[in-house]
Design a protein around this motif. Structure first.
Motif, PDB file in Angstrom:
ATOM      1  N   ARG A 147     -11.456 -10.844  16.962  1.00 21.67           N
ATOM      2  CA  ARG A 147     -10.558 -11.207  15.858  1.00 21.67           C
ATOM      3  C   ARG A 147      -9.548 -12.253  16.305  1.00 21.67           C
ATOM      4  O   ARG A 147      -9.227 -13.189  15.568  1.00 21.67           O
ATOM      5  N   ASN A 302      -9.961 -13.848   9.116  1.00 25.89           N
ATOM      6  CA  ASN A 302      -9.231 -14.815   9.953  1.00 25.89           C
ATOM      7  C   ASN A 302      -7.968 -15.309   9.258  1.00 25.89           C
ATOM      8  O   ASN A 302      -6.900 -15.411   9.882  1.00 25.89           O
ATOM      9  N   ASP A 305      -5.379 -12.520   9.283  1.00 26.71           N
ATOM     10  CA  ASP A 305      -4.791 -12.346  10.618  1.00 26.71           C
ATOM     11  C   ASP A 305      -3.874 -13.508  10.979  1.00 26.71           C
ATOM     12  O   ASP A 305      -2.821 -13.315  11.606  1.00 26.71           O
TER      13      ASP A 305
END
Length: 685
Positions: A147, A302, A305
């Motif tokens: 991640r 993505n 995050d």
């Protein structure tokens, strides 16, 4: 005999085209060339010593200035966002009356093109793999590492760096188009240092910009040649090494020289736009022929995050862990690279953004290119991570050992891999040569005395800078390849980073003056509607509204407006000048044709101007402008489709009102209204 004379004249014209052009700034040019040559000769003559010294210098900078790079990039991003959302956001990059040169779609397309290059193709696979296998914190090859891997890449190519571009684009656009200063970095320091920017101080600033630019461009070219060399090896068996890379550098210099001497800028722009389409096609192919659902889920993850962790990443210095090497190879390298490219890309952004407001400019610059970055890096980065997590450790080892090979190795697993790899090499080649050409043009402009923002440096100077960039790229590649390029960027980005701080302070100071100028208009108490109540008797007062209505629906042509400008407006302005001089205020009357505020290929319409002789002059200009006749209910008012207006312009530009039909006394009072506003501005200043 006549044929020989014709051939000689043709050769002379070709030579004059190469040599003619604006004069160069010799201190900037000489000091920059000496610096580049000294670095290049040293690297070629003593590569081992150069590599050792560069490594030591980077170690010192990381220890002493790592925090500074991190803080600077964060502060710049906060600053440009603040300008966009503040009261300054409505200020235009140009006079108040200026309009954008390009449509919103065309402007967005050029911003989109500005955000991509060969280096994005290089790092889209290389960095996510590296961050997954060797993360700066946490355990490698875990879900958390996967991640973080793509998000670190998005962070390094994301909003923080584009904040630097936005700052330089704003500063260059504002000081050039709104304050009529030269299109040079030194102009942004005028509010701080005044006319001293025309001396040694300004030369030092522009030299720092040129050196930062050439090392930034050389880094991109170095990464580009290594990337292209690997692609050519896969396609044609070309050997991978310094010899082939030197040949690619020479190719870029040759194309840049041809562009300078044959004027193929339109072709280069076309190829840049073609690259965007082809790059989107490459990303689309990987998305469609790969695990589409997984990649789309990963893209959304993505972005989430990135948004959630942005604040902690942007101030991350790893103070409690020994990550100096990781910082120098990744975050500090990217921040120095963005700094080095700031004047280069900022100049391009300024040239395409005249007439945009600060809010429009910042919003577009931050969001539009970043949208592409998210698309490209998330697709290729997550595709690479999925391959490794499915057990292909050989691919991971190859991408770590030879980052330039990672991108092509990924494509080899997709349908029509030969064609797709060839297409990616072609895209990378075009990005590569356009970067070389554009970089040479910007450095030539920074080392020349340009009279207008649209003027470019002499072709021979552009060729010199293309050659210098090629020489520097070869020299640093000879020292230690990509790592040496990264280290050199960290070093030479440092001096220009201090210039960035001064640019930010100079722009803020200028905008505060702009704010006081706007505030002065609210404090002044001009006569309502420019003394339209100054009538000679009651009968005239009673019929005034009828004359006002008649004037409102009377649409004159250019000849009538020109006659009125000479017979009424000019004498009124002359009378005001006489009154000002009686009160001890020096002023002058000037006249001309065409819009003095901008380049115009249209009709050259006349204007008359009053200006005081002072450091902060008062300007009252009345100039003719053509406009479409208003329509009402779908019907045109009057018997023509265009009419002439007598528009008032002050220091800030057009004031969006028409004085055609005003009496002489009304013109005088309107001028004094604006003068009282200017006096209020001087009081607040």
């Amino acid at each position: 005999m006549s044929t020989k004379v014709a051939e000689r004249n043709k050769a002379n014209r070709r030579w004059s085209f190469l040599t003619e052009g604006p004069p160069i700034r010799m201190p900037v040019f000489a000091s920059s060339v000496i610096g580049v040559l000294a670095m290049a000769i040293w690297a070629i003559w003593a590569p081992e010593q150069a590599e050792a010294v560069i490594g030591d210098a980077v170690g010192w900078i990381v220890g002493a200035f790592g925090w500074y790079y991190i803080a600077l990039v964060t502060v710049v991003l906060v600053f440009v966002v603040y300008l966009a959302i503040s009261r300054y956001g409505s200020i235009r990059l140009g006079p108040d009356h200026s309009k954008p040169e390009f449509s919103t779609f065309a402007w967005a397309s050029m911003l989109f093109a500005a955000g991509i290059g060969t280096d994005v193709m290089f790092f889209a696979v290389a960095e996510p793999v590296s961050q997954y296998m060797q993360p700066p914190s946490g355990d490698p090859q875990t879900i958390e590492a996967a991640r973080d891997a793509t998000v670190w890449t998005l962070f390094h190519y994301g909003l923080s760096g584009w904040g630097l571009y936005a700052l330089m684009g704003l500063a260059l656009g504002y000081f050039t188009y709104r304050l009529n200063l030269p299109l040079a970095v030194r102009s942004a320091l005028y509010p701080i240092f005044g006319r001293r920017i025309d001396g040694a101080l300004g030369h030092s600033v522009d030299t720092a910009a040129v050196l930062g630019t050439i090392f930034g461009v050389a880094t991109s070219l170095g990464i580009g040649v290594v990337f292209l060399n690997q692609g050519l090896n896969i396609l044609f068996g070309t050997s991978v090494g310094l010899g082939a890379q030197i040949a690619l550098v020479v190719l870029a210099v040759a194309i840049a020289a041809i562009s300078a001497t044959t004027g193929v800028d339109k072709g280069i722009r076309f190829l840049s736009q073609l690259n965007v389409i082809l790059a989107l096609g490459l990303a689309g192919w990987v998305l469609i022929t790969g695990r589409t659902g997984f990649i789309l889920n990963a893209v959304v993850l993505n972005v989430g995050d990135y948004a959630q962790t942005f604040a902690s990443r942007t101030m991350q210095t790893f103070a409690f862990s020994d990550q100096a090497e990781w910082m120098s190879l990744w975050t500090l390298f990217f921040w120095a690279w963005w700094v080095a490219w700031a004047s280069f890309v900022g100049l391009f952004l300024a040239r395409i953004s005249r007439g945009r407001t600060i809010r429009q400019f910042v919003t577009g610059t931050l969001i539009i290119p970043f949208t592409y970055i998210v698309m490209w890096i998330s697709i290729f980065g997550n595709a690479a991570l999925e391959r490794i997590r499915n057990g292909d450790s050989a691919f991971a080892d190859k991408a770590l050992a030879s980052p330039e090979a990672g991108f092509y190795s990924l494509l080899q697993d997709y349908p029509l891999s030969g064609f797709v790899i060839a297409l990616s090499v072609f895209v990378g080649l075009l990005f590569y040569v356009t970067s070389a050409d554009s970089g040479a043009l910007v450095m030539a402009n920074l080392s020349s005395k340009l009279s207008t923002a649209q003027e470019d440096a002499a072709p021979w100077l552009r060729i010199v800078w293309a050659a210098a960039t090629g020489l520097l790229t070869i020299a640093v590649l000879a020292v230690g390849g990509i790592f040496a390029l990264q280290y050199a960027t960290v070093i030479f980005g440092l001096p220009f980073s201090f210039v960035i701080v001064l640019v930010m302070l100079g722009l803020l100071k200028a905008l505060r003056v702009e704010g006081r100028r706007t505030q002065s208009g609210a404090h002044a108490l001009p006569m309502m509607l420019s003394a339209r109540g100054a009538y000679e008797d009651e009968e005239e007062h009673a019929s005034s509204w009828r004359r006002r209505l008649a004037r409102s629906v009377s649409f004159v042509d250019v000849d009538e407006a020109s006659s009125y400008l000479e017979s009424v407006v000019r004498p009124a302005i002359a009378e005001v000048i006489g009154g000002l001089e009686t009160e001890g205020v020096a002023a002058e009357l000037t006249a001309g044709v065409g819009d003095p505020d901008e380049e115009s290929d249209g009709a050259q319409l006349p204007w008359v101007e009053l200006s005081t002789i002072a450091e902060d002059p008062f300007v009252y200009r009345v100039q003719i402008a053509e406009s479409p006749v208003p329509t009402y209910g779908g019907r045109m008012i009057g018997d023509r489709d265009r009419y002439a207006r007598l528009e008032v312009h002050t220091v800030g530009g057009g004031q969006d009102y028409d004085v055609m039909g005003y009496k002489r006394e009304q013109i005088i009072h309107d001028c004094l209204d604006q003068y009282e506003r200017h006096l209020e501005f001087l009081r607040l200043a």
